[in-house]
Scaffold this motif. Structure first.
Motif, PDB file in Angstrom:
ATOM      1  N   LEU A 188      40.687  21.758  43.403  1.00  0.00           N
ATOM      2  CA  LEU A 188      40.039  22.131  42.268  1.00  0.00           C
ATOM      3  C   LEU A 188      39.303  23.178  42.555  1.00  0.00           C
ATOM      4  CD1 LEU A 188      38.863  18.658  40.923  1.00  0.00           C
ATOM      5  CD2 LEU A 188      40.760  20.004  40.356  1.00  0.00           C
ATOM      6  N   SER A 189      38.747  23.749  43.698  1.00  0.00           N
ATOM      7  CA  SER A 189      38.031  24.879  43.626  1.00  0.00           C
ATOM      8  C   SER A 189      38.702  26.183  44.065  1.00  0.00           C
ATOM      9  CB  SER A 189      36.839  24.676  44.829  1.00  0.00           C
ATOM     10  OG  SER A 189      37.131  24.517  46.074  1.00  0.00           O
ATOM     11  N   TYR A 190      39.980  26.010  44.292  1.00  0.00           N
ATOM     12  CA  TYR A 190      40.804  27.253  44.837  1.00  0.00           C
ATOM     13  C   TYR A 190      40.571  28.415  43.498  1.00  0.00           C
ATOM     14  CZ  TYR A 190      44.060  26.776  40.770  1.00  0.00           C
ATOM     15  OH  TYR A 190      44.725  26.597  39.461  1.00  0.00           O
ATOM     16  N   LEU A 191      40.154  28.134  42.207  1.00  0.00           N
ATOM     17  CA  LEU A 191      39.931  29.086  41.392  1.00  0.00           C
ATOM     18  C   LEU A 191      38.639  30.253  42.041  1.00  0.00           C
ATOM     19  CD1 LEU A 191      40.415  27.890  38.046  1.00  0.00           C
ATOM     20  CD2 LEU A 191      41.826  29.443  39.245  1.00  0.00           C
ATOM     21  N   TYR A 192      37.509  29.505  42.599  1.00  0.00           N
ATOM     22  CA  TYR A 192      36.404  30.316  43.103  1.00  0.00           C
ATOM     23  C   TYR A 192      37.071  31.340  44.299  1.00  0.00           C
ATOM     24  CZ  TYR A 192      32.424  30.593  46.306  1.00  0.00           C
ATOM     25  OH  TYR A 192      31.524  30.958  46.996  1.00  0.00           O
ATOM     26  N   TYR A 193      37.734  30.700  45.100  1.00  0.00           N
ATOM     27  CA  TYR A 193      38.276  31.560  46.202  1.00  0.00           C
ATOM     28  C   TYR A 193      39.042  32.709  45.810  1.00  0.00           C
ATOM     29  CZ  TYR A 193      36.082  28.026  48.860  1.00  0.00           C
ATOM     30  OH  TYR A 193      35.121  27.420  49.240  1.00  0.00           O
ATOM     31  N   THR A 194      40.016  32.206  44.703  1.00  0.00           N
ATOM     32  CA  THR A 194      40.962  33.290  44.072  1.00  0.00           C
ATOM     33  C   THR A 194      40.298  34.508  43.500  1.00  0.00           C
ATOM     34  OG1 THR A 194      42.619  31.649  43.790  1.00  0.00           O
ATOM     35  CG2 THR A 194      42.918  33.675  42.468  1.00  0.00           C
ATOM     36  N   TYR A 195      39.033  34.283  42.989  1.00  0.00           N
ATOM     37  CA  TYR A 195      38.050  34.897  42.138  1.00  0.00           C
ATOM     38  C   TYR A 195      37.487  35.686  43.219  1.00  0.00           C
ATOM     39  CZ  TYR A 195      34.532  37.004  39.272  1.00  0.00           C
ATOM     40  OH  TYR A 195      33.729  37.910  38.807  1.00  0.00           O
ATOM     41  N   LEU A 196      37.043  35.311  44.244  1.00  0.00           N
ATOM     42  CA  LEU A 196      36.508  36.210  45.350  1.00  0.00           C
ATOM     43  C   LEU A 196      37.324  37.102  46.198  1.00  0.00           C
ATOM     44  CD1 LEU A 196      34.161  33.806  47.386  1.00  0.00           C
ATOM     45  CD2 LEU A 196      33.519  35.512  45.661  1.00  0.00           C
ATOM     46  N   ILE A 197      38.703  36.593  46.330  1.00  0.00           N
ATOM     47  CA  ILE A 197      39.727  37.564  46.813  1.00  0.00           C
ATOM     48  C   ILE A 197      39.860  38.767  45.810  1.00  0.00           C
ATOM     49  CG2 ILE A 197      42.209  37.680  47.254  1.00  0.00           C
ATOM     50  CD1 ILE A 197      41.512  34.775  48.559  1.00  0.00           C
ATOM     51  N   LEU A 198      40.214  38.095  44.477  1.00  0.00           N
ATOM     52  CA  LEU A 198      40.411  39.314  43.378  1.00  0.00           C
ATOM     53  C   LEU A 198      39.339  40.344  43.458  1.00  0.00           C
ATOM     54  CD1 LEU A 198      42.230  39.893  41.147  1.00  0.00           C
ATOM     55  CD2 LEU A 198      40.961  38.639  39.448  1.00  0.00           C
ATOM     56  N   LEU A 199      38.106  39.947  43.589  1.00  0.00           N
ATOM     57  CA  LEU A 199      36.823  41.111  43.607  1.00  0.00           C
ATOM     58  C   LEU A 199      37.000  41.999  44.829  1.00  0.00           C
ATOM     59  CD1 LEU A 199      33.637  38.906  42.394  1.00  0.00           C
ATOM     60  CD2 LEU A 199      34.998  40.633  41.238  1.00  0.00           C
ATOM     61  N   VAL A 200      37.305  41.310  45.731  1.00  0.00           N
ATOM     62  CA  VAL A 200      37.629  42.378  47.079  1.00  0.00           C
ATOM     63  C   VAL A 200      38.575  43.187  46.953  1.00  0.00           C
ATOM     64  CG1 VAL A 200      38.082  42.147  49.553  1.00  0.00           C
ATOM     65  CG2 VAL A 200      36.137  40.408  48.552  1.00  0.00           C
ATOM     66  N   TYR A 201      39.813  42.698  46.441  1.00  0.00           N
ATOM     67  CA  TYR A 201      41.005  43.761  45.925  1.00  0.00           C
ATOM     68  C   TYR A 201      40.569  44.621  44.991  1.00  0.00           C
ATOM     69  CZ  TYR A 201      45.274  45.035  44.140  1.00  0.00           C
ATOM     70  OH  TYR A 201      46.309  45.936  43.751  1.00  0.00           O
ATOM     71  N   MET A 202      39.786  44.292  44.009  1.00  0.00           N
ATOM     72  CA  MET A 202      39.345  45.201  43.011  1.00  0.00           C
ATOM     73  C   MET A 202      38.524  46.041  43.501  1.00  0.00           C
ATOM     74  SD  MET A 202      39.653  42.971  39.669  1.00  0.00           S
ATOM     75  CE  MET A 202      39.173  44.322  38.429  1.00  0.00           C
ATOM     76  N   ALA A 203      37.585  45.918  44.461  1.00  0.00           N
ATOM     77  CA  ALA A 203      36.478  46.611  44.910  1.00  0.00           C
ATOM     78  C   ALA A 203      37.300  47.744  45.807  1.00  0.00           C
ATOM     79  CB  ALA A 203      35.522  45.777  45.821  1.00  0.00           C
ATOM     80  N   PHE A 204      38.262  47.598  46.508  1.00  0.00           N
ATOM     81  CA  PHE A 204      38.909  48.745  47.260  1.00  0.00           C
ATOM     82  C   PHE A 204      39.924  49.338  46.291  1.00  0.00           C
ATOM     83  CE2 PHE A 204      37.534  45.701  50.721  1.00  0.00           C
ATOM     84  CZ  PHE A 204      36.970  46.915  51.339  1.00  0.00           C
ATOM     85  N   LYS A 205      40.328  48.869  45.032  1.00  0.00           N
ATOM     86  CA  LYS A 205      41.547  49.466  44.334  1.00  0.00           C
ATOM     87  C   LYS A 205      40.908  50.568  43.429  1.00  0.00           C
ATOM     88  CE  LYS A 205      45.292  48.541  41.535  1.00  0.00           C
ATOM     89  NZ  LYS A 205      45.952  47.823  40.515  1.00  0.00           N
ATOM     90  N   PHE A 206      39.680  49.932  42.952  1.00  0.00           N
ATOM     91  CA  PHE A 206      39.048  50.996  41.975  1.00  0.00           C
ATOM     92  C   PHE A 206      38.208  52.139  42.587  1.00  0.00           C
ATOM     93  CE2 PHE A 206      39.427  47.170  39.231  1.00  0.00           C
ATOM     94  CZ  PHE A 206      40.097  47.869  38.226  1.00  0.00           C
ATOM     95  N   LYS A 207      37.731  52.903  41.950  1.00  0.00           N
ATOM     96  CA  LYS A 207      36.916  54.147  42.337  1.00  0.00           C
ATOM     97  C   LYS A 207      35.854  53.869  43.065  1.00  0.00           C
ATOM     98  CE  LYS A 207      38.578  57.007  38.465  1.00  0.00           C
ATOM     99  NZ  LYS A 207      38.118  57.758  37.547  1.00  0.00           N
ATOM    100  N   MET A 208      35.163  54.504  43.769  1.00  0.00           N
ATOM    101  CA  MET A 208      34.090  54.355  44.854  1.00  0.00           C
ATOM    102  C   MET A 208      32.768  53.883  43.991  1.00  0.00           C
ATOM    103  SD  MET A 208      33.407  53.679  47.776  1.00  0.00           S
ATOM    104  CE  MET A 208      32.631  54.069  49.071  1.00  0.00           C
TER     105      MET A 208
END
Length: 136
Positions: free
Chosen positions: A76-96
């Motif tokens: 049930l908590s995989y959404l929390y970890y998916t969200y964290l991974i998505l944030l880390v991915y987006m941090a490197f994908k977007f501008k500084m």
């Protein structure tokens, strides 16, 4: 004086630890409580409905990234970890200029894993939707 009393004093190293450290023993306890059943399904329904009663039974383990797994399980908590991974991915994908915003948000959610509460999840969705809209 204010800065020294409330911020720098937390980094005083005494008796093998920092004086402001109140979370490392929780992480160690969470790791000790982890087994296959608690990883998949959590420690039990008591930990989802009454966190204080669960802490009385299992000890302190909250306020770290493993708390959602122990509360409700990875199923049930995989959404929390998916969200964290998505944030880390987006941090490197977007501008500084968005990197520190995303990194700060990840650090907040690692410290307080409360994404499943309405207020925090709305903040998370708002930030993601604003950044995705900017991307368009």
């Amino acid at each position: 004086e204010f800065f020294n009393n409330f911020i720098l004093s937390r980094f005083d190293y005494k008796d093998g630890g920092f004086s402001g450290d109140n979370r490392s023993f929780r992480m160690i306890n969470a790791i000790d409580l982890m087994d296959l059943k608690s990883f998949l399904f959590g420690l039990g329904p008591t930990c989802f409905y009454s966190f204080k009663e669960c802490e009385n039974t299992y000890g302190f383990y909250g306020e770290n990234p493993l708390a959602p797994i122990l509360n409700i399980g990875f199923v049930l908590s995989y959404l929390y970890y998916t969200y964290l991974i998505l944030l880390v991915y987006m941090a490197f994908k977007f501008k500084m200029k968005y990197f520190f915003l995303m990194l700060g948000l990840v650090l907040i959610f690692l410290q307080q894993p409360v994404l499943l509460q309405v207020g925090y999840s709305m903040w998370g969705v708002l930030i993601l939707s604003l950044l995705l809209r900017k991307k368009e």
